[in-house]
Design a protein around this motif. Structure first.
Motif, PDB file in Angstrom:
ATOM      1  N   GLY A  99       0.785  -1.228   0.000  1.00 49.53           N
ATOM      2  CA  GLY A  99       0.000   0.000   0.000  1.00 49.53           C
ATOM      3  C   GLY A  99       0.818   1.280   0.000  1.00 49.53           C
ATOM      4  N   ALA A 100       2.129   1.178  -0.049  1.00 45.37           N
ATOM      5  CA  ALA A 100       2.969   2.379  -0.071  1.00 45.37           C
ATOM      6  C   ALA A 100       2.620   3.252  -1.266  1.00 45.37           C
ATOM      7  CB  ALA A 100       4.445   1.980  -0.132  1.00 45.37           C
ATOM      8  N   ILE A 101       2.644   4.548  -1.059  1.00 46.94           N
ATOM      9  CA  ILE A 101       2.250   5.486  -2.110  1.00 46.94           C
ATOM     10  C   ILE A 101       3.397   6.431  -2.431  1.00 46.94           C
ATOM     11  CG2 ILE A 101       0.685   7.376  -2.706  1.00 46.94           C
ATOM     12  CD1 ILE A 101      -1.461   6.105  -1.159  1.00 46.94           C
ATOM     13  N   THR A 102       3.595   6.666  -3.709  1.00 43.34           N
ATOM     14  CA  THR A 102       4.603   7.614  -4.174  1.00 43.34           C
ATOM     15  C   THR A 102       3.944   8.554  -5.174  1.00 43.34           C
ATOM     16  OG1 THR A 102       6.291   5.903  -3.958  1.00 43.34           O
ATOM     17  CG2 THR A 102       6.850   7.788  -5.307  1.00 43.34           C
ATOM     18  N   ASP A 103       4.337   9.805  -5.135  1.00 42.40           N
ATOM     19  CA  ASP A 103       3.816  10.749  -6.116  1.00 42.40           C
ATOM     20  C   ASP A 103       4.476  10.539  -7.467  1.00 42.40           C
ATOM     21  OD1 ASP A 103       2.137  12.087  -4.395  1.00 42.40           O
ATOM     22  OD2 ASP A 103       3.644  13.551  -3.799  1.00 42.40           O
ATOM     23  N   VAL A 104       3.703  10.690  -8.519  1.00 45.10           N
ATOM     24  CA  VAL A 104       4.303  10.771  -9.846  1.00 45.10           C
ATOM     25  C   VAL A 104       3.732  12.007 -10.526  1.00 45.10           C
ATOM     26  CG1 VAL A 104       4.747   8.317 -10.157  1.00 45.10           C
ATOM     27  CG2 VAL A 104       2.571   9.236 -10.864  1.00 45.10           C
ATOM     28  N   ASP A 105       4.617  12.777 -11.136  1.00 42.43           N
ATOM     29  CA  ASP A 105       4.157  13.974 -11.807  1.00 42.43           C
ATOM     30  C   ASP A 105       3.309  13.603 -12.994  1.00 42.43           C
ATOM     31  OD1 ASP A 105       5.414  15.814 -10.116  1.00 42.43           O
ATOM     32  OD2 ASP A 105       7.339  15.380 -11.069  1.00 42.43           O
ATOM     33  N   CYS A 106       2.340  14.450 -13.264  1.00 40.55           N
ATOM     34  CA  CYS A 106       1.479  14.201 -14.405  1.00 40.55           C
ATOM     35  C   CYS A 106       2.244  14.459 -15.679  1.00 40.55           C
ATOM     36  CB  CYS A 106       0.251  15.104 -14.342  1.00 40.55           C
ATOM     37  SG  CYS A 106      -0.882  14.810 -15.689  1.00 40.55           S
ATOM     38  N   VAL A 107       2.165  13.467 -16.580  1.00 40.69           N
ATOM     39  CA  VAL A 107       2.884  13.590 -17.852  1.00 40.69           C
ATOM     40  C   VAL A 107       2.180  14.592 -18.755  1.00 40.69           C
ATOM     41  CG1 VAL A 107       4.006  12.228 -19.637  1.00 40.69           C
ATOM     42  CG2 VAL A 107       3.182  11.112 -17.583  1.00 40.69           C
ATOM     43  N   ILE A 108       0.901  14.713 -18.556  1.00 35.49           N
ATOM     44  CA  ILE A 108       0.117  15.477 -19.510  1.00 35.49           C
ATOM     45  C   ILE A 108       0.003  16.963 -19.151  1.00 35.49           C
ATOM     46  CG2 ILE A 108      -1.988  15.413 -20.867  1.00 35.49           C
ATOM     47  CD1 ILE A 108      -1.355  12.602 -20.840  1.00 35.49           C
ATOM     48  N   GLY A 109      -0.563  17.263 -17.988  1.00 34.86           N
ATOM     49  CA  GLY A 109      -0.721  18.670 -17.638  1.00 34.86           C
ATOM     50  C   GLY A 109      -1.709  18.837 -16.508  1.00 34.86           C
ATOM     51  N   HIS A 110      -2.463  19.892 -16.551  1.00 36.23           N
ATOM     52  CA  HIS A 110      -3.393  20.155 -15.447  1.00 36.23           C
ATOM     53  C   HIS A 110      -4.720  19.425 -15.625  1.00 36.23           C
ATOM     54  CE1 HIS A 110      -4.836  22.947 -18.451  1.00 36.23           C
ATOM     55  NE2 HIS A 110      -3.630  23.499 -18.467  1.00 36.23           N
ATOM     56  N   ALA A 111      -5.481  19.364 -14.539  1.00 32.51           N
ATOM     57  CA  ALA A 111      -6.697  18.559 -14.503  1.00 32.51           C
ATOM     58  C   ALA A 111      -7.806  19.118 -15.387  1.00 32.51           C
ATOM     59  CB  ALA A 111      -7.223  18.495 -13.069  1.00 32.51           C
ATOM     60  N   PRO A 112      -8.661  18.287 -15.972  1.00 33.41           N
ATOM     61  CA  PRO A 112      -8.480  16.846 -16.145  1.00 33.41           C
ATOM     62  C   PRO A 112      -7.453  16.581 -17.235  1.00 33.41           C
ATOM     63  CG  PRO A 112     -10.509  17.526 -17.212  1.00 33.41           C
ATOM     64  CD  PRO A 112      -9.892  18.763 -16.628  1.00 33.41           C
ATOM     65  N   CYS A 113      -6.377  15.926 -16.839  1.00 37.13           N
ATOM     66  CA  CYS A 113      -5.232  15.795 -17.737  1.00 37.13           C
ATOM     67  C   CYS A 113      -5.545  14.887 -18.918  1.00 37.13           C
ATOM     68  CB  CYS A 113      -4.033  15.272 -16.970  1.00 37.13           C
ATOM     69  SG  CYS A 113      -4.342  13.720 -16.158  1.00 37.13           S
ATOM     70  N   LEU A 114      -6.527  14.044 -18.761  1.00 38.22           N
ATOM     71  CA  LEU A 114      -6.954  13.180 -19.857  1.00 38.22           C
ATOM     72  C   LEU A 114      -8.441  13.391 -20.050  1.00 38.22           C
ATOM     73  CD1 LEU A 114      -5.384   9.821 -18.674  1.00 38.22           C
ATOM     74  CD2 LEU A 114      -4.590  11.179 -20.593  1.00 38.22           C
ATOM     75  N   THR A 115      -8.923  13.134 -21.245  1.00 40.03           N
ATOM     76  CA  THR A 115     -10.366  13.145 -21.452  1.00 40.03           C
ATOM     77  C   THR A 115     -10.737  11.931 -22.281  1.00 40.03           C
ATOM     78  OG1 THR A 115      -9.999  14.589 -23.344  1.00 40.03           O
ATOM     79  CG2 THR A 115     -10.706  15.643 -21.314  1.00 40.03           C
ATOM     80  N   PRO A 116     -11.858  11.335 -21.929  1.00 38.29           N
ATOM     81  CA  PRO A 116     -12.282  10.143 -22.668  1.00 38.29           C
ATOM     82  C   PRO A 116     -12.792  10.525 -24.046  1.00 38.29           C
ATOM     83  CG  PRO A 116     -13.912  10.729 -21.018  1.00 38.29           C
ATOM     84  CD  PRO A 116     -12.777  11.692 -20.850  1.00 38.29           C
TER      85      PRO A 116
ATOM     86  N   PRO B 112      -0.055  -1.844 -19.104  1.00 35.33           N
ATOM     87  CA  PRO B 112      -0.441  -0.550 -18.546  1.00 35.33           C
ATOM     88  C   PRO B 112      -0.432   0.501 -19.635  1.00 35.33           C
ATOM     89  CG  PRO B 112       1.838  -1.026 -17.996  1.00 35.33           C
ATOM     90  CD  PRO B 112       1.339  -2.187 -18.794  1.00 35.33           C
ATOM     91  N   CYS B 113      -1.587   1.102 -19.877  1.00 36.12           N
ATOM     92  CA  CYS B 113      -1.746   1.971 -21.042  1.00 36.12           C
ATOM     93  C   CYS B 113      -0.922   3.234 -20.911  1.00 36.12           C
ATOM     94  CB  CYS B 113      -3.213   2.303 -21.239  1.00 36.12           C
ATOM     95  SG  CYS B 113      -3.961   3.075 -19.799  1.00 36.12           S
ATOM     96  N   LEU B 114      -0.612   3.609 -19.692  1.00 30.38           N
ATOM     97  CA  LEU B 114       0.226   4.775 -19.452  1.00 30.38           C
ATOM     98  C   LEU B 114       1.410   4.335 -18.621  1.00 30.38           C
ATOM     99  CD1 LEU B 114      -2.472   7.295 -18.204  1.00 30.38           C
ATOM    100  CD2 LEU B 114      -1.318   7.376 -20.411  1.00 30.38           C
ATOM    101  N   THR B 115       2.503   5.050 -18.712  1.00 27.66           N
ATOM    102  CA  THR B 115       3.618   4.799 -17.807  1.00 27.66           C
ATOM    103  C   THR B 115       4.135   6.132 -17.284  1.00 27.66           C
ATOM    104  OG1 THR B 115       5.070   4.722 -19.729  1.00 27.66           O
ATOM    105  CG2 THR B 115       4.386   2.630 -18.807  1.00 27.66           C
ATOM    106  N   PRO B 116       4.508   6.153 -16.023  1.00 26.34           N
ATOM    107  CA  PRO B 116       4.997   7.402 -15.447  1.00 26.34           C
ATOM    108  C   PRO B 116       6.408   7.705 -15.941  1.00 26.34           C
ATOM    109  CG  PRO B 116       5.069   5.644 -13.825  1.00 26.34           C
ATOM    110  CD  PRO B 116       4.459   5.065 -15.038  1.00 26.34           C
ATOM    111  N   ASN B 117       6.799   8.967 -15.850  1.00 25.33           N
ATOM    112  CA  ASN B 117       8.160   9.357 -16.200  1.00 25.33           C
ATOM    113  C   ASN B 117       9.170   8.652 -15.302  1.00 25.33           C
ATOM    114  OD1 ASN B 117       7.620  11.072 -18.302  1.00 25.33           O
ATOM    115  ND2 ASN B 117       7.410  12.874 -16.995  1.00 25.33           N
ATOM    116  N   ASP B 118       8.826   8.586 -14.032  1.00 22.61           N
ATOM    117  CA  ASP B 118       9.721   7.967 -13.066  1.00 22.61           C
ATOM    118  C   ASP B 118       8.916   6.906 -12.329  1.00 22.61           C
ATOM    119  OD1 ASP B 118      11.345   7.227 -11.002  1.00 22.61           O
ATOM    120  OD2 ASP B 118      11.635   9.249 -10.189  1.00 22.61           O
TER     121      ASP B 118
END
Lengths: 153, 153
Positions: A99-116, B112-118
DNA sequence: GCCTTTTTTTGAATGACTCAAATGAAAGTT
DNA sequence: AACTTTCATTTGAGTCATTCAAAAAAAGGC
């Protein structure tokens, strides 16, 4: 006189919340534990304020999250985690085992970074991306536990 | 003799699970309710098999999910939902208000359809994308409830 | 420093889900 | 087809994270 906006007191004032010891302590705890559960925060807070109840921690987290000072992450069937990092659109890497959590920066940009392709009429507010995997320490624990390295070659 | 692999019995056989009435009924229920909670599945199953307990539904869902016949979705603080659509890499649109879930096809491809930078050393297995928003019926309910349409022209 | 509003405490309640022991049904064996 | 073993289902209790509610305490404007 410069106000130190990174100070818990100022954060609370700025958000229009009353400044109380439990609230400041929760914010400070989250600086040291960036993805902590309510329980973990409670334990940390108890080091300096041993009389603060778990219920209070839940109340504080509800209030902080309600006014945008914190954000809650609810990964699968793990208990909720809280983080101070808000506003930027970042995502999470969650270990399926511990359950450990790590941040990953968004590759795309600001929210909503993806759209269906098809939003089915929904008014979208956010795209939440969770990467699931095995963290480094769980990888080695799994390896030593079961198979002591396959001897192919 | 063609085997109808879409038949619940054959699905169970193919997965090496015993064929029982509750299991067949849960699969059938999921055909009609593609993102149902354990509770909803139990209610649906009860229409034909009134003696099947909720515990059994949980057991069945655990077994089906364990062998890949179903998949569970755990959105935020909503109870888990289950779906028969497995294998393709699709994502979900969840209503923040009522919890309704809709499938959205993956724009990118297979998991996994996306992969993080790190990847921080994680061994990635999946990228889960959840789109949060207001579904159409909640949009109109919210509109009628509070403001009867702003009259800006 | 007083008074109102908001917080905190305490203790109980909820909801989703799991555990465990006993009964019952599936399917391989003779 | 009956036997046997294995696996599924039932029943009832238990767990965990989280929330509710009433009473006591603290915050901050006056």
């Amino acid at each position: 006189m410069l106000m130190n906006l990174s100070d818990a007191t100022d954060l609370l004032r700025g958000a229009g919340l009353r400044v109380t010891e439990p609230r400041r302590a929760v914010i400070e705890a989250l600086r040291g534990l960036p993805h902590a559960s309510a329980d973990a925060i409670h334990a940390k807070v108890a080091q300096t304020l041993p009389d603060v109840s778990l219920q209070t921690v839940y109340n504080v987290l509800r209030d902080l999250t309600g006014c945008g000072l914190t954000r809650s992450i609810e990964p699968g069937d793990h208990p909720a985690r809280y983080e101070l990092r808000v506003g930027d659109n970042h995502h999470h890497l969650v270990c399926t085992r511990c359950g450990a959590i790590t941040d990953v920066d968004c590759v795309i940009g600001h929210a909503p970074c993806l759209t269906p392709n098809d939003d089915h009429g929904f008014v979208l507010s956010e795209a939440e991306v969770t990467f699931w995997g095995l963290c480094t320490s769980c990888q080695s624990e799994v390896a030593t536990a079961s198979d002591p390295v396959p001897v192919t070659t």
